[in-house]
Write an enzyme that holds these catalytic residues in place. Structure first.
Site, PDB file in Angstrom:
ATOM      1  N   ASP A 154      11.960  47.742 -19.005  1.00  0.00           N
ATOM      2  CA  ASP A 154      12.197  46.128 -19.012  1.00  0.00           C
ATOM      3  C   ASP A 154      12.386  45.919 -17.284  1.00  0.00           C
ATOM      4  OD1 ASP A 154      11.897  45.964 -21.513  1.00  0.00           O
ATOM      5  OD2 ASP A 154      13.541  44.876 -21.914  1.00  0.00           O
ATOM      6  N   ALA A 155      13.348  46.635 -16.793  1.00  0.00           N
ATOM      7  CA  ALA A 155      13.563  46.427 -15.433  1.00  0.00           C
ATOM      8  C   ALA A 155      12.212  46.686 -14.455  1.00  0.00           C
ATOM      9  CB  ALA A 155      14.627  47.496 -14.924  1.00  0.00           C
ATOM     10  N   ASP A 193       9.827  43.764 -14.980  1.00  0.00           N
ATOM     11  CA  ASP A 193      10.433  42.578 -14.197  1.00  0.00           C
ATOM     12  C   ASP A 193       9.821  42.799 -12.684  1.00  0.00           C
ATOM     13  OD1 ASP A 193      11.235  41.559 -16.619  1.00  0.00           O
ATOM     14  OD2 ASP A 193      13.333  41.961 -16.295  1.00  0.00           O
ATOM     15  N   LEU A 237     -10.001  27.431 -47.114  1.00  0.00           N
ATOM     16  CA  LEU A 237     -10.169  28.344 -48.168  1.00  0.00           C
ATOM     17  C   LEU A 237      -9.781  27.899 -49.488  1.00  0.00           C
ATOM     18  CD1 LEU A 237      -8.116  31.478 -46.778  1.00  0.00           C
ATOM     19  CD2 LEU A 237     -10.564  31.452 -47.330  1.00  0.00           C
ATOM     20  N   GLU A 290      -6.264  40.572 -46.703  1.00  0.00           N
ATOM     21  CA  GLU A 290      -5.405  40.412 -45.394  1.00  0.00           C
ATOM     22  C   GLU A 290      -4.285  39.650 -46.092  1.00  0.00           C
ATOM     23  OE1 GLU A 290      -7.612  38.161 -42.628  1.00  0.00           O
ATOM     24  OE2 GLU A 290      -8.946  39.858 -42.497  1.00  0.00           O
ATOM     25  N   LYS A 295      -2.084  36.449 -45.912  1.00  0.00           N
ATOM     26  CA  LYS A 295      -2.409  34.968 -45.485  1.00  0.00           C
ATOM     27  C   LYS A 295      -1.016  34.598 -44.597  1.00  0.00           C
ATOM     28  CE  LYS A 295      -4.084  30.563 -47.098  1.00  0.00           C
ATOM     29  NZ  LYS A 295      -3.182  29.902 -46.392  1.00  0.00           N
ATOM     30  N   ASP A 348       1.478  32.549 -42.571  1.00  0.00           N
ATOM     31  CA  ASP A 348       2.096  31.089 -42.555  1.00  0.00           C
ATOM     32  C   ASP A 348       2.433  30.381 -41.299  1.00  0.00           C
ATOM     33  OD1 ASP A 348       2.452  28.855 -44.048  1.00  0.00           O
ATOM     34  OD2 ASP A 348       4.732  29.262 -44.760  1.00  0.00           O
ATOM     35  N   ARG A 390      -6.868  23.409 -35.078  1.00  0.00           N
ATOM     36  CA  ARG A 390      -7.702  23.173 -36.213  1.00  0.00           C
ATOM     37  C   ARG A 390      -8.171  21.630 -36.153  1.00  0.00           C
ATOM     38  NH1 ARG A 390      -8.034  22.342 -42.003  1.00  0.00           N
ATOM     39  NH2 ARG A 390      -9.941  23.050 -42.583  1.00  0.00           N
ATOM     40  N   GLU A 398      -3.846  32.730 -36.093  1.00  0.00           N
ATOM     41  CA  GLU A 398      -2.661  32.097 -36.551  1.00  0.00           C
ATOM     42  C   GLU A 398      -1.409  32.207 -35.552  1.00  0.00           C
ATOM     43  OE1 GLU A 398      -3.805  30.677 -39.452  1.00  0.00           O
ATOM     44  OE2 GLU A 398      -1.931  29.549 -40.384  1.00  0.00           O
ATOM     45  N   TYR A 421      -7.842  36.928 -36.737  1.00  0.00           N
ATOM     46  CA  TYR A 421      -8.185  37.598 -37.867  1.00  0.00           C
ATOM     47  C   TYR A 421      -9.780  37.277 -38.172  1.00  0.00           C
ATOM     48  CZ  TYR A 421      -6.989  33.088 -39.462  1.00  0.00           C
ATOM     49  OH  TYR A 421      -6.523  31.708 -39.608  1.00  0.00           O
ATOM     50  N   LYS A 424     -11.592  38.677 -48.609  1.00  0.00           N
ATOM     51  CA  LYS A 424     -12.812  38.442 -48.146  1.00  0.00           C
ATOM     52  C   LYS A 424     -13.993  39.262 -48.372  1.00  0.00           C
ATOM     53  CE  LYS A 424     -10.302  36.473 -44.154  1.00  0.00           C
ATOM     54  NZ  LYS A 424     -10.200  36.705 -42.785  1.00  0.00           N
ATOM     55  N   LYS A 446      -2.739  33.172 -54.446  1.00  0.00           N
ATOM     56  CA  LYS A 446      -1.260  32.607 -54.148  1.00  0.00           C
ATOM     57  C   LYS A 446      -0.734  32.498 -55.645  1.00  0.00           C
ATOM     58  CE  LYS A 446      -2.479  29.366 -50.819  1.00  0.00           C
ATOM     59  NZ  LYS A 446      -2.379  27.951 -50.393  1.00  0.00           N
ATOM     60  N   CYS A 448      21.676  -1.880 -58.971  1.00  0.00           N
ATOM     61  CA  CYS A 448      20.335  -1.683 -59.195  1.00  0.00           C
ATOM     62  C   CYS A 448      19.448  -2.026 -58.112  1.00  0.00           C
ATOM     63  CB  CYS A 448      19.913  -2.007 -60.309  1.00  0.00           C
ATOM     64  SG  CYS A 448      18.065  -1.855 -61.155  1.00  0.00           S
ATOM     65  N   CYS A 454      16.812  -4.788 -60.036  1.00  0.00           N
ATOM     66  CA  CYS A 454      17.221  -6.158 -60.288  1.00  0.00           C
ATOM     67  C   CYS A 454      18.518  -6.778 -59.765  1.00  0.00           C
ATOM     68  CB  CYS A 454      17.555  -6.243 -61.916  1.00  0.00           C
ATOM     69  SG  CYS A 454      18.741  -5.107 -62.257  1.00  0.00           S
ATOM     70  N   CYS A 458      21.530   1.309 -65.281  1.00  0.00           N
ATOM     71  CA  CYS A 458      21.332  -0.194 -65.146  1.00  0.00           C
ATOM     72  C   CYS A 458      21.183  -0.759 -66.676  1.00  0.00           C
ATOM     73  CB  CYS A 458      20.048  -0.624 -64.259  1.00  0.00           C
ATOM     74  SG  CYS A 458      19.493  -2.239 -64.483  1.00  0.00           S
ATOM     75  N   CYS A 481      15.370  -5.870 -66.475  1.00  0.00           N
ATOM     76  CA  CYS A 481      15.350  -5.188 -65.117  1.00  0.00           C
ATOM     77  C   CYS A 481      13.801  -4.629 -65.009  1.00  0.00           C
ATOM     78  CB  CYS A 481      16.098  -3.985 -65.222  1.00  0.00           C
ATOM     79  SG  CYS A 481      15.705  -2.988 -63.647  1.00  0.00           S
TER      80      CYS A 481
HETATM   81  S1  IVH Z   1      -9.652  33.370 -43.209  1.00  0.00           S
HETATM   82  C1  IVH Z   1     -13.589  30.650 -43.230  1.00  0.00           C
HETATM   83  N1  IVH Z   1      -7.640  34.747 -42.989  1.00  0.00           N
HETATM   84  O1  IVH Z   1      -5.119  29.658 -43.924  1.00  0.00           O
HETATM   85  C2  IVH Z   1     -12.372  31.602 -43.137  1.00  0.00           C
HETATM   86  N2  IVH Z   1      -7.172  32.605 -43.075  1.00  0.00           N
HETATM   87  O2  IVH Z   1      -6.068  27.669 -46.292  1.00  0.00           O
HETATM   88  C3  IVH Z   1     -11.025  31.072 -43.509  1.00  0.00           C
HETATM   89  N3  IVH Z   1      -5.045  31.735 -42.649  1.00  0.00           N
HETATM   90  O3  IVH Z   1      -5.351  27.515 -42.155  1.00  0.00           O
HETATM   91  C4  IVH Z   1      -9.875  31.645 -42.916  1.00  0.00           C
HETATM   92  N4  IVH Z   1      -4.178  33.768 -42.912  1.00  0.00           N
HETATM   93  O4  IVH Z   1      -6.111  29.513 -40.775  1.00  0.00           O
HETATM   94  C5  IVH Z   1      -7.937  33.537 -43.084  1.00  0.00           C
HETATM   95  N5  IVH Z   1      -5.930  36.103 -42.872  1.00  0.00           N
HETATM   96  C6  IVH Z   1      -6.142  35.078 -42.863  1.00  0.00           C
HETATM   97  C7  IVH Z   1      -5.566  34.152 -42.903  1.00  0.00           C
HETATM   98  C8  IVH Z   1      -6.209  32.531 -42.716  1.00  0.00           C
HETATM   99  C9  IVH Z   1      -3.855  32.564 -42.632  1.00  0.00           C
HETATM  100  C10 IVH Z   1      -5.005  30.412 -42.862  1.00  0.00           C
HETATM  101  C11 IVH Z   1      -6.347  29.665 -42.190  1.00  0.00           C
HETATM  102  C12 IVH Z   1      -6.141  28.200 -42.688  1.00  0.00           C
HETATM  103  C13 IVH Z   1      -5.707  28.482 -44.064  1.00  0.00           C
HETATM  104  C14 IVH Z   1      -6.762  28.259 -45.065  1.00  0.00           C
END
Ligand code: IVH
Length: 697
Positions: free
Chosen positions: A43-44, A47, A93, A126, A128, A130, A149, A194, A246, A314, A338, A432, A435, A450, A455
């Site tokens: 790190d030093a 820096d 999606l 992949e 997803k 958050d 977006r 993301e 991605y 995908k 999900k 309430c 009333c 109540c 009422c």
């Molecule tokens: S693919 C058309 N891959 O999820 C292709 N989306 O519900 C669509 N997200 O806000 C996106 N991880 O940005 C894809 N590995 C991943 C993702 C991903 C998170 C998000 C995406 C969007 C939401 C869609």
């Protein structure tokens, strides 16, 4: 090394080279450290390289570069974000909730692809992430634009904030990284990714904020989104934002683009982009394995230091993606899986109270919207005062919210560690909210009530319940109509549902002839639901559909039930003393007796359809008489007139014959009137009908 002077153009040139070399070296080390997690220097050492570049850039402002690694500390301050039109729409999606949905998704793909292509079908799975979606543009290898977006068509320009995210390469390829210096950047590259925050960074940030008495965030996602949309990029720079990329949206000026999604990910990695290596590729022949991998995403979620919102599956080949295309805003070639992700934390913004149909007043949480298992939740139940007190839930708390199946979301508990001292305890109001009458809490109960029968909120809930599907099932009547008719004063008791002034309703916005006609028919139709439904609809405590059926199996009509005593009711199997007591006390009250009588007078059937209508239920002045109705009556609709005649024992048929006893005629009566005259059938006006009925009573 120290820099002492500059001056001649030759010197400047040398300095330029030095600066450029330093930038490349720093970018390389940032990549090793932030993306590969494999630093080569201490790190030093890093820096000191960084400091040297900073000094050189300060001394030579003409050599500044918006993509120098020094911009990562931020600085640009905006008064608002500029709008950016996306070159490629940023689509969303579709969701698959559970394995069944996933199988259906694959079946659809197979049905859409030509047979000779099906064997080549493959997938990439992949995580997803958050966080917040970002769109990143590179021109001739330089990061030129970063946007949110937005609505998918237009986003916000957040380039300065994005420059502070260490995993984002400011120039591609990242020089010398991984020995791929020969790679040429495309003329234009647009990448989707993301921005997210790790759980532990989120917690420690919130803890520090809470200690300072400053704003905390409800969850890592909100923290990431909020930090990226700060107008002062210097503050964003202090936030622990991270990035995964991605998807390649567009790549121009390359001889050969990657043919599959899997290859695109490799391609992105080779440029120096952060690409998550938890992704896996499956051939279609490995479908069952894929389903297993996807279904165990909770294990992955536990293992990773950041939160997931499911998994994305995908179609791998870009040629297949193109063939499959889109439906609306979602690509057919990708799906978000999900399931079971039923909990989330969010802020408790306020606590409101709702009056139910029994008068019970329940506190409910007003939440900062949060996505739980793919559904946005912004309200949840808090049950009762004791629940709030026992868990010490306060307004302003970050709370854990749970959603299981279709059950109403509930607040599980507050996260006390995240308090900053501004949270306020809550008390049940004394009056309430609807009333304004004082609320009461019976000593042996947890609920607060109540007790005012008039009422308005209680009445709205009663009407909602009365018209609902399991009860009288009046199509076209729901919460909105219940509220409207109570607010306008048309409905003061449940019986008023059958006394709605249809003509007057035309004054109300949105109530045209057709809508009113349909509603009127639905109300009429509900009159013949029968005793079991009606008993349910009355909303007597403990008497739902099942109990109503048990009870009505023992009585011919509600009239008969009303006369029953406690003992005989308790003897019914499945009823018992508690329900019997509730029934008896309900029918003991005069307003309830009157309600049932009014309903009967209005033509609502008190017996079940397969039982005969109780003959003594009401006066039957038209018993055995056959009527025909024609023309427009002054106050009653035809359906209402029919209902009255039937309630008074008569029968209504469609055409005039020798068997017709009376023709009820209004304005613009046509051929039926003529025929009745020919046959000598007596003609009645509406008024005659009503008078005749009354005189017989
Ligand atoms: S693919 C058309 N891959 O999820 C292709 N989306 O519900 C669509 N997200 O806000 C996106 N991880 O940005 C894809 N590995 C991943 C993702 C991903 C998170 C998000 C995406 C969007 C939401 C869609």
């Amino acid at each position: 090394m120290t820099i002492t002077s500059q001056g001649s153009s030759q010197g400047l040139n040398q300095i330029g080279n030095k600066i450029s070399e330093l930038r490349d070296r720093i970018a390389h080390h940032q990549y090793r450290y932030y993306v590969l997690d494999a630093p080569e220097i201490s790190d030093a050492e890093f820096d000191s390289l960084f400091r040297e570049l900073r000094i050189l850039e300060e001394q030579n402002p003409e050599l500044s570069d918006p993509n120098s690694p020094t911009v990562r500390v931020g600085g640009a301050v905006a008064d608002r974000f500029q709008k950016v039109q996306h070159q490629v729409p940023v689509l969303s999606l579709a969701n698959a909730f559970g394995e069944e949905d996933l199988h259906r998704w694959r079946d659809r793909l197979l049905s859409l692809l030509p047979e000779d292509e099906q064997a080549r079908l493959a997938y990439v799975v992949e995580p997803k992430f958050d966080g917040l979606t970002v769109v990143l543009q590179f021109d001739d290898g330089q990061f030129t634009l970063g946007a949110t977006r937005g609505d998918g068509e237009t986003g916000e320009n957040i380039t300065p904030n994005l420059r502070t995210v260490h995993q984002l390469p400011l120039q591609i390829p990242v020089t010398e990284a991984n020995g791929r210096s020969g790679m040429q950047p495309p003329e234009r590259l647009i990448v989707r990714g993301e921005v997210y925050v790790e759980e532990s960074d989120f917690l420690s940030f919130n803890r520090e904020q809470a200690e300072k008495g400053e704003r905390t965030y409800a969850n890592p996602r909100n923290f990431a989104a909020g930090s990226l949309r700060l107008l002062d990029s210097g503050i964003s720079a202090g936030r622990p934002l991270k990035l995964w990329t991605y998807q390649i949206f567009l790549e121009e000026g390359l001889d050969q683009s990657p043919p599959s999604h899997w290859d695109s990910l490799k391609h992105l990695r080779a440029f120096g982009f952060p690409v998550c290596d938890e992704s896996r590729r499956f051939d279609d022949s490995e479908w069952e394995e894929l389903v297993g991998f996807v279904s165990s995403w909770h294990e992955l979620r536990e293992r990773l230091p950041y939160d997931l919102d499911g998994m994305v599956v995908k179609v791998d080949l870009l040629a297949h993606q193109e063939q499959l295309g889109f439906t609306g805003k979602d690509p057919r070639w990708a799906v978000a899986f999900k399931s079971g992700g039923e909990e989330a934390t969010t802020k408790l913004l306020d606590i409101g109270v709702k009056v139910g149909r029994t008068g019970a007043v329940t506190p409910n949480a007003v939440l900062e919207p949060v996505s739980i298992g793919g559904v946005t939740v912004q309200a949840a139940t808090l049950h009762n005062v004791d629940y709030i007190e026992e868990l010490d839930i306060r307004i302003g708390d970050t709370v854990l919210v749970k959603r299981a199946g279709d059950v109403i979301p509930k607040v599980v508990r507050p996260i006390k560690d995240l308090r900053n001292g501004t949270e306020r305890p809550w008390n049940m109001p004394a009056n309430c909210p609807s009333c304004l009458e004082p609320l009461e809490r019976p000593p042996e109960e947890v609920a607060t009530y109540c007790v005012n029968n008039a009422c308005p909120d209680q009445l709205v809930r009663k009407v909602e319940y009365f018209v609902s599907r399991g009860a009288m099932d009046i199509v076209g009547m729901g919460s909105k109509q219940a509220e409207l008719f109570v607010d306008t004063g048309y409905v003061k008791t449940l019986a008023d549902i059958y006394r709605l002034p249809w003509v007057e309703l035309e004054e109300i916005e949105g109530y045209g002839e057709k809508r009113i006609g349909n509603l009127q028919l639905a109300v009429e139709d509900s009159k013949s639901r029968g005793a079991t439904r009606l008993l349910t609809a009355l909303g007597i405590r403990f008497v739902g559909n099942v109990v109503a059926e048990l009870v009505m199996s023992q009585f011919d009509s509600i009239h008969e039930l009303m006369e029953a005593d406690l003992e005989s009711l308790s003897e019914i199997e499945g009823v018992g003393p508690k329900i019997a007591e509730a029934l008896v006390s309900y029918f003991r009250l005069k307003p309830n007796k009157l309600l049932v009588q009014s309903l009967a007078d209005l033509g609502v059937s008190l017996a079940d359809p397969d039982r005969k209508q109780e003959p003594v239920a009401q006066a039957q002045p038209f018993s055995g008489k056959t009527f025909v109705i024609t023309g427009t009556l002054p106050t009653l609709s035809r359906a209402e007139a029919k209902a009255r005649i039937e309630a008074w024992g008569g029968k209504v048929t469609g055409s005039v014959s020798a068997k017709t006893d009376f023709l009820l005629a209004g304005e613009k009566a046509g051929s039926k009137l003529k025929k009745a005259n020919q046959l000598g059938v007596p003609i009645l006006a509406e008024q005659d009908l009503l008078q005749a009925a009354n005189s017989e009573e």
